[in-house]
Structures are given as C-alpha cells and as structure tokens.
Motif scaffolding. Structure first.
Motif, PDB file in Angstrom:
ATOM      1  N   ALA A 179       0.809  -1.214   0.000  1.00  0.00           N
ATOM      2  CA  ALA A 179       0.000   0.000   0.000  1.00  0.00           C
ATOM      3  C   ALA A 179       0.845   1.267   0.000  1.00  0.00           C
TER       4      ALA A 179
ATOM      5  N   ALA B 260       1.880   1.522  -3.785  1.00  0.00           N
ATOM      6  CA  ALA B 260       0.936   1.028  -4.798  1.00  0.00           C
ATOM      7  C   ALA B 260       0.441   2.126  -5.742  1.00  0.00           C
TER       8      ALA B 260
ATOM      9  N   THR C 108      -3.165  -4.656  -1.732  1.00  0.00           N
ATOM     10  CA  THR C 108      -3.116  -3.455  -2.563  1.00  0.00           C
ATOM     11  C   THR C 108      -2.177  -3.674  -3.747  1.00  0.00           C
TER      12      THR C 108
END
Length: 104
Positions: free
Chosen positions: A26, A29, A60
């Motif tokens: 994340a 990402a 993610t």
C-alpha cells in the motif's frame, strides 16, 4: 514522485522492473499503478513486469497487478509477470491468480 519502475522500451515491447524496494504494498501502490498505466497510452503494448526484487506483496499490490492487466487488455495489449519469487507465486496460486496472469 520517485521513480519506482525502471522501464526499457523496444518498439511496442516494454519491460519494467520495480527498483529500490522488495515490497509491492500500500505504501507504493499508487505510484506504481500510475507509472504502469502510463505505459499503456499506446495500443497493443506488450508489457513484462519483472518482479525479481519483490519478496512481499499485499492485497493493494495485487490490486495494482490486476489493474495493469485490465488496462493492458482494454488497450489490446498484453501484460506478463516474470521472475516471480516463490513466496509471491505461492500467494498468487492461493488466490487462483496464477490462472489469471501470464508468466514469462
């Protein structure tokens, strides 16, 4: 934004390698997704993402890969994964995504 993806291009064949990280998560990402999607501005691009440095991927990161695959298909292109580490491949297999992605 730092460059997260080192890209080499030869005509409509592109190879991208994630650099300076061993994680697709994340934290990075959004940047990776933007950099991947920029490469599909032209149609019929064959993009190979080299995951040789990636040892960990979260949900993610999986979403980024799925998004790139979808974008490639929308532009009549191809999206491949290559040099996928065992742990990442095991996760893709667990999620049945080894049947969705193409590998080189």
């Amino acid at each position: 934004m730092d460059t997260l993806l080192k890209v080499t291009r030869e005509n409509n064949k592109i190879t991208g390698t994630l650099v300076d990280t061993d994680r697709l998560n994340a934290t990075i990402a959004t940047g990776v997704k933007e950099q991947l999607n920029k490469n599909f501005d032209d149609s019929e691009i064959c993009f190979t993402l080299n995951l040789q440095n990636i040892k960990f991927i979260d949900s993610t990161g999986i979403g980024v890969l799925i998004s790139a695959l979808k974008t490639a298909r929308q532009h009549n292109g191809e999206f491949y994964l290559t040099n996928v580490n065992k742990e990442v491949m095991d996760l893709l297999a667990l999620m049945k995504l080894d049947k969705v992605f193409d590998f080189k």
